[in-house]
Design a protein around this motif. Structure first.
Motif, PDB file in Angstrom:
ATOM      1  N   SER B 253      -5.913  -9.601  42.337  1.00 23.71           N
ATOM      2  CA  SER B 253      -6.661 -10.102  43.483  1.00 23.71           C
ATOM      3  C   SER B 253      -7.973  -9.337  43.665  1.00 23.71           C
ATOM      4  CB  SER B 253      -5.757 -10.032  44.716  1.00 23.71           C
ATOM      5  OG  SER B 253      -6.473  -9.716  45.863  1.00 23.71           O
ATOM      6  N   LEU B 254      -7.950  -8.027  43.428  1.00 20.99           N
ATOM      7  CA  LEU B 254      -9.187  -7.232  43.496  1.00 20.99           C
ATOM      8  C   LEU B 254     -10.192  -7.726  42.450  1.00 20.99           C
ATOM      9  CD1 LEU B 254     -10.892  -4.761  44.440  1.00 20.99           C
ATOM     10  CD2 LEU B 254      -9.650  -3.395  42.769  1.00 20.99           C
ATOM     11  N   ILE B 255      -9.716  -7.954  41.223  1.00 22.43           N
ATOM     12  CA  ILE B 255     -10.621  -8.423  40.172  1.00 22.43           C
ATOM     13  C   ILE B 255     -11.206  -9.786  40.550  1.00 22.43           C
ATOM     14  CG2 ILE B 255     -10.771  -9.168  37.759  1.00 22.43           C
ATOM     15  CD1 ILE B 255      -8.609  -7.081  37.114  1.00 22.43           C
ATOM     16  N   GLY B 256     -10.372 -10.674  41.102  1.00 22.40           N
ATOM     17  CA  GLY B 256     -10.856 -11.992  41.523  1.00 22.40           C
ATOM     18  C   GLY B 256     -11.987 -11.868  42.540  1.00 22.40           C
ATOM     19  N   ASP B 257     -11.799 -10.981  43.518  1.00 22.44           N
ATOM     20  CA  ASP B 257     -12.819 -10.822  44.551  1.00 22.44           C
ATOM     21  C   ASP B 257     -14.089 -10.192  43.991  1.00 22.44           C
ATOM     22  OD1 ASP B 257     -11.055 -11.937  46.271  1.00 22.44           O
ATOM     23  OD2 ASP B 257     -10.587 -10.109  47.376  1.00 22.44           O
ATOM     24  N   LEU B 258     -13.923  -9.226  43.079  1.00 22.38           N
ATOM     25  CA  LEU B 258     -15.101  -8.584  42.482  1.00 22.38           C
ATOM     26  C   LEU B 258     -15.867  -9.593  41.635  1.00 22.38           C
ATOM     27  CD1 LEU B 258     -13.599  -5.123  41.447  1.00 22.38           C
ATOM     28  CD2 LEU B 258     -15.168  -5.594  43.327  1.00 22.38           C
ATOM     29  N   LEU B 259     -15.125 -10.508  41.002  1.00 23.81           N
ATOM     30  CA  LEU B 259     -15.735 -11.548  40.189  1.00 23.81           C
ATOM     31  C   LEU B 259     -16.600 -12.442  41.067  1.00 23.81           C
ATOM     32  CD1 LEU B 259     -15.541 -12.352  37.187  1.00 23.81           C
ATOM     33  CD2 LEU B 259     -13.681 -13.879  37.784  1.00 23.81           C
ATOM     34  N   LYS B 260     -16.041 -12.841  42.221  1.00 26.07           N
ATOM     35  CA  LYS B 260     -16.807 -13.668  43.166  1.00 26.07           C
ATOM     36  C   LYS B 260     -18.070 -12.937  43.603  1.00 26.07           C
ATOM     37  CE  LYS B 260     -12.949 -15.703  45.299  1.00 26.07           C
ATOM     38  NZ  LYS B 260     -12.067 -15.341  46.407  1.00 26.07           N
ATOM     39  N   GLU B 261     -17.894 -11.656  43.942  1.00 22.54           N
ATOM     40  CA  GLU B 261     -19.012 -10.823  44.381  1.00 22.54           C
ATOM     41  C   GLU B 261     -20.094 -10.741  43.304  1.00 22.54           C
ATOM     42  OE1 GLU B 261     -18.543  -6.410  45.209  1.00 22.54           O
ATOM     43  OE2 GLU B 261     -17.268  -7.327  46.759  1.00 22.54           O
ATOM     44  N   ALA B 262     -19.640 -10.540  42.062  1.00 16.02           N
ATOM     45  CA  ALA B 262     -20.582 -10.403  40.953  1.00 16.02           C
ATOM     46  C   ALA B 262     -21.406 -11.684  40.808  1.00 16.02           C
ATOM     47  CB  ALA B 262     -19.837 -10.101  39.652  1.00 16.02           C
ATOM     48  N   PHE B 263     -20.758 -12.820  40.990  1.00 24.30           N
ATOM     49  CA  PHE B 263     -21.457 -14.086  40.826  1.00 24.30           C
ATOM     50  C   PHE B 263     -22.348 -14.428  42.014  1.00 24.30           C
ATOM     51  CE2 PHE B 263     -18.447 -15.179  37.374  1.00 24.30           C
ATOM     52  CZ  PHE B 263     -19.401 -15.525  36.435  1.00 24.30           C
ATOM     53  N   ALA B 264     -22.114 -13.774  43.161  1.00 26.11           N
ATOM     54  CA  ALA B 264     -22.928 -14.057  44.342  1.00 26.11           C
ATOM     55  C   ALA B 264     -24.146 -13.142  44.404  1.00 26.11           C
ATOM     56  CB  ALA B 264     -22.082 -13.902  45.603  1.00 26.11           C
ATOM     57  N   TYR B 265     -24.300 -12.285  43.396  1.00 32.70           N
ATOM     58  CA  TYR B 265     -25.254 -11.178  43.438  1.00 32.70           C
ATOM     59  C   TYR B 265     -26.717 -11.629  43.483  1.00 32.70           C
ATOM     60  CZ  TYR B 265     -27.170  -6.608  42.132  1.00 32.70           C
ATOM     61  OH  TYR B 265     -27.852  -5.426  42.096  1.00 32.70           O
ATOM     62  N   SER B 266     -27.081 -12.601  42.658  1.00 29.84           N
ATOM     63  CA  SER B 266     -28.486 -13.004  42.553  1.00 29.84           C
ATOM     64  C   SER B 266     -28.557 -14.524  42.416  1.00 29.84           C
ATOM     65  CB  SER B 266     -29.125 -12.359  41.318  1.00 29.84           C
ATOM     66  OG  SER B 266     -28.566 -12.937  40.149  1.00 29.84           O
ATOM     67  N   PRO B 267     -29.734 -15.123  42.670  1.00 24.63           N
ATOM     68  CA  PRO B 267     -29.842 -16.581  42.494  1.00 24.63           C
ATOM     69  C   PRO B 267     -29.421 -17.012  41.094  1.00 24.63           C
ATOM     70  CG  PRO B 267     -31.803 -15.723  43.581  1.00 24.63           C
ATOM     71  CD  PRO B 267     -30.987 -14.529  43.170  1.00 24.63           C
ATOM     72  N   LEU B 268     -29.841 -16.268  40.066  1.00 26.98           N
ATOM     73  CA  LEU B 268     -29.473 -16.631  38.701  1.00 26.98           C
ATOM     74  C   LEU B 268     -27.960 -16.598  38.514  1.00 26.98           C
ATOM     75  CD1 LEU B 268     -30.319 -17.385  35.830  1.00 26.98           C
ATOM     76  CD2 LEU B 268     -30.446 -14.950  35.288  1.00 26.98           C
ATOM     77  N   SER B 269     -27.339 -15.559  39.064  1.00 26.94           N
ATOM     78  CA  SER B 269     -25.889 -15.482  38.855  1.00 26.94           C
ATOM     79  C   SER B 269     -25.170 -16.562  39.653  1.00 26.94           C
ATOM     80  CB  SER B 269     -25.351 -14.085  39.171  1.00 26.94           C
ATOM     81  OG  SER B 269     -25.630 -13.708  40.486  1.00 26.94           O
ATOM     82  N   ARG B 270     -25.787 -16.982  40.779  1.00 19.66           N
ATOM     83  CA  ARG B 270     -25.171 -18.082  41.521  1.00 19.66           C
ATOM     84  C   ARG B 270     -25.241 -19.387  40.724  1.00 19.66           C
ATOM     85  NH1 ARG B 270     -26.801 -15.287  46.203  1.00 19.66           N
ATOM     86  NH2 ARG B 270     -28.801 -16.335  46.280  1.00 19.66           N
ATOM     87  N   ILE B 271     -26.397 -19.601  40.058  1.00 15.64           N
ATOM     88  CA  ILE B 271     -26.513 -20.796  39.204  1.00 15.64           C
ATOM     89  C   ILE B 271     -25.508 -20.717  38.054  1.00 15.64           C
ATOM     90  CG2 ILE B 271     -28.007 -22.009  37.559  1.00 15.64           C
ATOM     91  CD1 ILE B 271     -30.373 -21.116  39.376  1.00 15.64           C
TER      92      ILE B 271
END
Lengths: 368, 368
Positions: B253-271
């Motif tokens: 569950s921690l890894i899942g949340d960190l993954l979400k966080e990582a993808f929310a980091y920048s506009p490029l990562s959100r795309i």
């Protein structure tokens, strides 16, 4: 001024899966990043000398100690205790025993390293069972929690668990800069009536001793709290801690591989994985076990950092960084002072006293 | 032809965190996907009737049993044992006791469910400690490993662990369709000299009994093997198993949340996360705990599937699916026959015999 006061780390160059070239590359990496660090490096001089000579960042920073014997991963601890003299592992511990360094680092056989550490460094007076503590990625602001014991011994009684609370909170104070760590006792439920008699006794001892030892006791915690934010230090016996550690590592590694697989599935997902690379790299950096590489042996006269046997250059460098932090903060001496203060103040039967005591003074000495 | 032979599952509608509407939605989902399934649904009739009436896929598939009492998450098992009569949980077990169903499903309080199951269904003759088994995502071709006990009891002696091997391998045979499961005993090292005396004794018993019980014994395994591929069934005591389960869940569950966080980091990562969505969905589907939702109580006269208290509609449906598979395969009867066969053939002192025995015949009966 102008001269740098070096913090000396004793490093076993042998016994890791990747051999001494990787260890030398790792310490060179540390030396490049950190001008305050110096090394005593133990192993066959003929083999190490050319490896060190190739790294200009190590010039003047390494003292070589010739030790031709090597402890292998297959060696039994009992054999090594009898025949370990002359090995690089023995020699690395000898530098701590002789006060040339306060912290030693080895990538070698864990069982043998613990056995040799016990006979050469000896247990701190008042500690019956030394413990191995590790850092675990967590939801806490400091990014990691401390868990101990993860395998120094398979058993622990209530008084051992109480000592683990003291040692683990001291480690969290010095290694994670938490002034008043929150300590939890691992159980299968958070209700006070769960768990065996030993755990209930440990619960009450830890609760009574919390103020004197300078931590907050949060009571029983569960497996989910190891990566959680309810506490900073998780106390358990070495059997349970070792299983928890390896289950968590195995699960994280499975998820990592499935993630790779998921991204390799179709051309579109391969493109998206290129775009996602920086996100994934950030994540990997956060939970990469190489970056929290180092189980720490606590409860001895001196501190030993056990790096993963399979550690690469980055892993060795992380273990050295941890050793450096602990050496510079005077952790070994602080922990010894704390254990000694409690020992003076209380015999076994009086350990649960709540009265103000000389331990408060020792507590301030330990705090940042 | 034309008529469908229904497999009946007894379902406790109450006691989950999300209430009966979620349970009804879950069984409606199962009913839609699977024409062979029918339900006895236990709870307050006035509350359940309108919920069921709204789901046309449940028409003619649900028998309601009025039970107005509800076991809450806060209730102590001892209280529920005294005062549990009249609750939906009690009623759901009663349908298994009366042979109207062979498997019951509940999202309620685990401790209370186990306590009621013990007094209403009773232990199989020859089983001292029932166990809770779970499925864990793994590197094996079947995608999951079985681990037991994960918390029915905090202790287990060598003979209990031997029973867990029998029960866990029978579950793997019927739930994962593995003809000859590989069984490992959880320890802190794979060398035979590690671990306590109880574990060594269990090791030798399991080794001696493997052929008669129809499994391959791989010896000691470590925490990393729970999600690994060295074995299909991991045997351990309920304390260690519960800590391992919750550590693994918490880490995932921690890894899942960190993954979400990582993808929310920048506009490029959100795309990139939008592009990566299908890959991540595939991964999530593979390791989503809702899809392997269901601890199974083994060693009773009948089988009980314990769904997560927080299960949503998908989770309830997954627990029902598991219950259906076990009911259709005749798992409860097969496991009972296997335990009985061993009991007839051997008293406690002769259990380690290697001689060919009537158990071989029972083994064929159990196999697919």
């Amino acid at each position: 001024m102008g001269t740098v006061q070096h913090v000396v780390i004793s490093v076993d160059a042998m016994g890791g899966d990747r051999g001494p070239a990787t260890v030398v590359a790792g310490i060179a990496d540390s030396a490049r990043k950190n001008p305050e660090i110096a090394f005593i490096l133990h192993g066959p001089k003929a083999e190490l000398e050319p490896l060190v000579a190739k790294r200009k960042e190590l010039a003047g920073r390494v003292t070589l100690r010739d030790a031709t014997g090597v402890v292998s991963m297959a060696d039994k601890p009992s054999q090594v205790m009898r025949n370990g003299k002359g090995t690089s592992m023995w020699s690395a511990l000898e530098s701590v025993r002789d006060k040339e360094a306060t912290v030693a680092v080895s990538c070698g056989n864990t069982g043998a390293l613990m056995a040799l550490s016990m006979i050469r460094l000896r247990k701190l007076p008042g500690v019956d069972r030394p413990a191995i503590a590790i850092l675990w990625p967590s939801r806490n602001p400091q990014g990691f929690n401390v868990m101990l014991d993860v395998g120094a011994d398979i058993k622990a009684n209530a008084r051992d668990l109480l000592q683990y609370a003291l040692m683990g909170s001291s480690y969290a104070r010095n290694g994670l800069e938490l002034e008043r760590p929150r300590v939890g006792l691992l159980n299968v439920g958070t209700e006070e009536q769960k768990g065996g008699a030993e755990l209930k006794e440990a619960h009450d001892l830890m609760k009574a001793q919390a103020d004197a030892d300078g931590y907050d006791f949060v009571g029983f915690v569960e497996g989910g709290d190891i990566p959680g934010k309810r506490c900073d230090v998780i106390v358990t016996d070495g059997f349970t801690g070792n299983v928890a550690l390896k289950t968590g590592e195995g699960t994280a590694s499975l998820i990592g591989d499935l993630l790779k697989e998921a991204f390799a599935y179709s051309p579109l997902s391969r493109i998206s994985s290129l775009l996602a690379l920086s996100s994934l790299t950030r994540l990997k950096k956060r939970i990469d076990p190489r970056r929290v590489n180092g189980g720490v042996f606590l409860g001895l006269n001196g501190t030993v950092v056990k790096s993963h046997g399979s550690a690469d250059e980055t892993g060795v460098s992380a273990a050295v960084k941890l050793a450096f932090q602990l050496a510079r903060s005077g952790f070994s001496e602080r922990l010894a002072a704390r254990v000694a203060a409690r020992l003076e103040e209380s015999d076994a039967s009086a350990v649960a006293t709540d009265a103000p005591s000389p331990q408060d003074a020792a507590g301030k000495k330990d705090a940042k």
